[in-house]
Design an enzyme around this catalytic site. Structure first.
Site, short mmCIF file in Angstrom:
data_model
loop_
_atom_site.label_atom_id
_atom_site.label_comp_id
_atom_site.label_asym_id
_atom_site.label_seq_id
_atom_site.Cartn_x
_atom_site.Cartn_y
_atom_site.Cartn_z
N PHE A 99 0.82 -1.21 0.00
CA PHE A 99 0.00 0.00 0.00
C PHE A 99 0.85 1.25 0.00
CE2 PHE A 99 -4.50 -1.23 0.28
CZ PHE A 99 -4.27 -2.57 0.04
N CYS B 7 -15.05 0.63 -0.68
CA CYS B 7 -14.73 0.62 0.75
C CYS B 7 -13.97 1.85 1.23
CB CYS B 7 -13.98 -0.66 1.08
SG CYS B 7 -15.08 -2.07 0.94
N ALA C 147 2.40 4.49 -5.48
CA ALA C 147 1.83 5.76 -5.95
C ALA C 147 1.01 5.49 -7.21
CB ALA C 147 2.94 6.76 -6.24
N GLY C 148 -0.06 6.27 -7.38
CA GLY C 148 -0.90 6.07 -8.56
C GLY C 148 -1.87 7.22 -8.72
N GLY D 33 -9.81 3.99 -5.04
CA GLY D 33 -11.25 3.98 -5.37
C GLY D 33 -11.88 2.79 -4.68
C1 UDX Z 1 -20.91 -4.57 1.61
C2 UDX Z 1 -20.82 -3.17 2.14
O1 UDX Z 1 -21.00 -2.27 1.04
C3 UDX Z 1 -19.48 -2.90 2.78
O2 UDX Z 1 -19.58 -1.68 3.55
C4 UDX Z 1 -19.10 -3.99 3.73
O3 UDX Z 1 -17.72 -3.81 4.08
C5 UDX Z 1 -19.28 -5.37 3.16
O4 UDX Z 1 -20.61 -5.55 2.57
P1 UDX Z 1 -20.48 -5.49 -0.75
O5 UDX Z 1 -20.59 -6.93 -0.47
O6 UDX Z 1 -19.62 -5.02 -1.85
O7 UDX Z 1 -20.00 -4.69 0.54
O8 UDX Z 1 -21.97 -4.93 -0.97
P2 UDX Z 1 -22.79 -5.17 -2.28
O9 UDX Z 1 -21.92 -5.64 -3.37
O10 UDX Z 1 -23.63 -3.96 -2.43
O11 UDX Z 1 -23.71 -6.43 -1.88
C6 UDX Z 1 -24.76 -6.25 -1.02
C7 UDX Z 1 -25.76 -7.36 -1.40
O12 UDX Z 1 -26.82 -7.36 -0.45
C8 UDX Z 1 -26.37 -7.13 -2.77
O13 UDX Z 1 -26.34 -8.33 -3.48
C9 UDX Z 1 -27.80 -6.70 -2.47
O14 UDX Z 1 -28.72 -7.13 -3.44
C10 UDX Z 1 -28.06 -7.40 -1.13
N1 UDX Z 1 -29.06 -6.74 -0.32
C11 UDX Z 1 -29.03 -5.39 -0.16
C12 UDX Z 1 -30.04 -7.53 0.33
O15 UDX Z 1 -30.05 -8.74 0.20
N2 UDX Z 1 -30.95 -6.92 1.14
C13 UDX Z 1 -30.98 -5.57 1.30
O16 UDX Z 1 -31.85 -5.07 2.01
C14 UDX Z 1 -29.98 -4.78 0.63
C1 UDX Z 2 -10.02 -2.63 0.92
C2 UDX Z 2 -9.15 -3.22 2.03
O1 UDX Z 2 -7.87 -3.56 1.48
C3 UDX Z 2 -9.83 -4.47 2.58
O2 UDX Z 2 -9.06 -4.98 3.66
C4 UDX Z 2 -11.22 -4.07 3.08
O3 UDX Z 2 -11.90 -5.19 3.61
C5 UDX Z 2 -12.03 -3.49 1.94
O4 UDX Z 2 -11.34 -2.36 1.39
P1 UDX Z 2 -10.49 -3.05 -1.61
O5 UDX Z 2 -11.22 -1.76 -1.51
O6 UDX Z 2 -11.15 -4.21 -2.26
O7 UDX Z 2 -10.07 -3.56 -0.14
O8 UDX Z 2 -9.17 -2.79 -2.47
P2 UDX Z 2 -7.66 -2.51 -2.11
O9 UDX Z 2 -6.85 -3.62 -2.63
O10 UDX Z 2 -7.51 -2.14 -0.68
O11 UDX Z 2 -7.36 -1.20 -3.01
C6 UDX Z 2 -8.11 -0.05 -2.72
C7 UDX Z 2 -7.69 1.03 -3.71
O12 UDX Z 2 -6.38 1.49 -3.41
C8 UDX Z 2 -7.68 0.59 -5.17
O13 UDX Z 2 -8.20 1.65 -5.96
C9 UDX Z 2 -6.20 0.39 -5.45
O14 UDX Z 2 -5.88 0.62 -6.82
C10 UDX Z 2 -5.59 1.49 -4.59
N1 UDX Z 2 -4.21 1.22 -4.18
C11 UDX Z 2 -3.93 0.12 -3.43
C12 UDX Z 2 -3.22 2.14 -4.51
O15 UDX Z 2 -3.48 3.15 -5.19
N2 UDX Z 2 -1.95 1.92 -4.08
C13 UDX Z 2 -1.63 0.82 -3.33
O16 UDX Z 2 -0.45 0.66 -2.99
C14 UDX Z 2 -2.65 -0.11 -3.01
#
Ligand code: UDX
Ligand code: UDX
Length: 422
Positions: free
Chosen positions: A243, A254, A246-247, A251
């Protein structure tokens, strides 16, 4: 055990498949009809490395349903529904509270409800109030899965945090993992600490990224090389190399959401998290700074020039474009058409990126005859540019520092620019 997972998203699905592979009987509940149709046809509705294969192995232990009543004999109910960011930066908890309401009448006596979705401090207290049954145990069990590595992180977690004061409940959950995860990685704490560990971890990782991006800007002014700085810093075991790439800024669904929710929550309690606030602002501005760097280069092109962009997902290994910097950057490039390619995220990108993008079927088709090539997602596939020949003068803007600098700077017809170099 019998386990129910509410929400079949990027967290719910890998968790459901992983727990089924431990031998548990799992039912995954989702309220999205379209998603359920895909799931019940035996297909995973999102891309995660190895997920489809794992599902094939565990499908006789895993059921999908739209009926919350199907959780009725579950010992453990995991909440993994979305907690997206609201406009004011706070976490939108309507789905998780709705899920808590929906499951209450179907919970068997002495069941455990574990919240895996990232929720603000105190949310589990509210979930306990909504369920309002003294025989039910509400636990905070934050997830630490990285998209693209969800199964890796499920089977090799650095830690499993179980937020409960109830020793017996802790042991019941510990027993699910203990024969698969080293005991020392299974940690008990109280619910608020468990909720905060998740936010503080993500906010710290996000701040680490913003830090190296700021150092990268300095490198460009003082003729230092941020890749070397990252290596030198990372060799300090207190800092660590990960982590520190640089980039174009972070995004995903999370980091942006969790940093905003943490800042918001702290402010509600009169605490100013200055570092988190400046990380949020700096990271947001960065993607527009990158877009203006690209526009500065495009200014010199004539109207028939070709601009190619490699990468749309917020990072490699996923099809997810939520808060992807690449999407915002492309939307702010003053040129059309832009040719774009991404191994997994083009379907999702088409839903949000306006018409002035031409999607191509391969890297070659995207970069063929291009005057400018911009790399915005760190897909390893894009490293094939290191062996490509360029017939015409081509500017390559490698904004993920993905390519080998040595190879690219000597390549015929190529002007190569990276992040964090003069
Ligand atoms: C989610 C949260 O966004 C994140 O903050 C947390 O860390 C992990 O859970 P993610 O799994 O990416 O992350 O969420 P998302 O991809 O939006 O999936 C949520 C699922 O729940 C969807 O499939 C949606 O259809 C479902 N859902 C949503 C239900 O079944 N019931 C609901 O009332 C709302
Ligand atoms: C993150 C946390 O890593 C994970 O532990 C948590 O449960 C959910 O959020 P995620 O968002 O899936 O996971 O992606 P991650 O691999 O953390 O990368 C996040 C963003 O940071 C991406 O846009 C990635 O391109 C960027 N990144 C990551 C950098 O720009 N530089 C780095 O060195 C690492």
């Amino acid at each position: 055990m019998k386990i129910a997972v509410i929400g079949s998203g990027y967290v719910g699905l890998p968790t459901a498949c992983g727990l089924a592979s431990f031998g548990n009987d799992v039912v995954c509940i989702d309220n999205n009809e379209e998603k359920l149709k895909i799931l019940n046809s035996g297909t995973m509705p999102l891309y995660e490395e190895g997920l489809q294969e794992l599902y094939e192995e565990v499908k006789d232990k895993l059921k999908f349903s739209g009926q919350t009543s199907d959780i009725n004999d579950a010992d453990l109910i995991i909440l993994a529904v979305g907690t997206p960011m609201a406009d004011d930066g706070s976490a939108n908890l309507q789905y998780i509270f709705q899920a808590a309401k929906d499951i209450t009448p179907h919970l068997k006596n002495d069941a455990i409800v574990a919240t895996k979705s990232t929720v603000p401090i105190g949310t589990n207290d509210e979930i306990e109030r909504i369920i309002n049954r003294s025989d039910i145990h509400v636990v905070s069990m934050p997830e630490f899965l990285r998209e693209g590595y969800a199964l890796h992180d499920f089977f090799n977690p650095d830690r499993i945090i179980i937020g409960t004061d109830n020793e017996n409940v802790y042991n019941r959950i510990r027993d699910i993992y203990i024969s698969h995860i080293p005991a020392e990685r299974i940690i008990q704490t109280n619910r608020h600490s468990a909720e905060l560990i998740k936010y503080a971890s993500n906010a710290f990782l996000a701040t680490k990224i913003q830090f190296i991006n700021e150092i990268s800007d300095l490198c460009e002014q003082i003729d230092a090389d941020v890749s070397d700085v990252s290596i030198g810093m990372g060799m300090d075991s207190r800092i660590g190399r990960k982590f520190l790439n640089a980039g174009i800024g972070y995004g995903g669904s999370c980091f942006p959401k969790d940093t905003n929710a943490l800042e918001y929550m702290a402010r509600q309690h009169g605490v100013k998290l200055g570092l988190v606030s400046s990380t949020i602002r700096g990271n947001h501005d960065r993607r527009f700074n990158i877009a203006s760097r690209i526009n500065d280069q495009i200014k010199n092109l004539d109207a028939s020039a070709k601009v190619a962009v490699l990468g749309l997902a917020f990072k490699n290994g996923t099809d997810d474009i939520r808060y992807s910097p690449a999407i915002d950057i492309i939307s702010n490039i003053n040129y059309k058409p832009i040719y774009a390619y991404d191994p997994k995220a083009m379907q999702n990108a088409k839903k949000v990126l306006s018409s002035n993008v031409t999607y191509t079927k391969s890297i070659q088709e995207c970069v063929k005859g291009a005057d400018i090539i911009v790399i915005l997602t760190e897909w390893p596939e894009f490293k094939e540019l290191e062996n490509a020949e360029f017939e015409k003068p081509t500017l390559i803007l490698d904004y993920r520092n993905l390519l080998d600098s040595g190879k690219m700077t000597i390549k015929k017809n190529v002007t190569y620019k990276r992040i964090g170099q003069k």
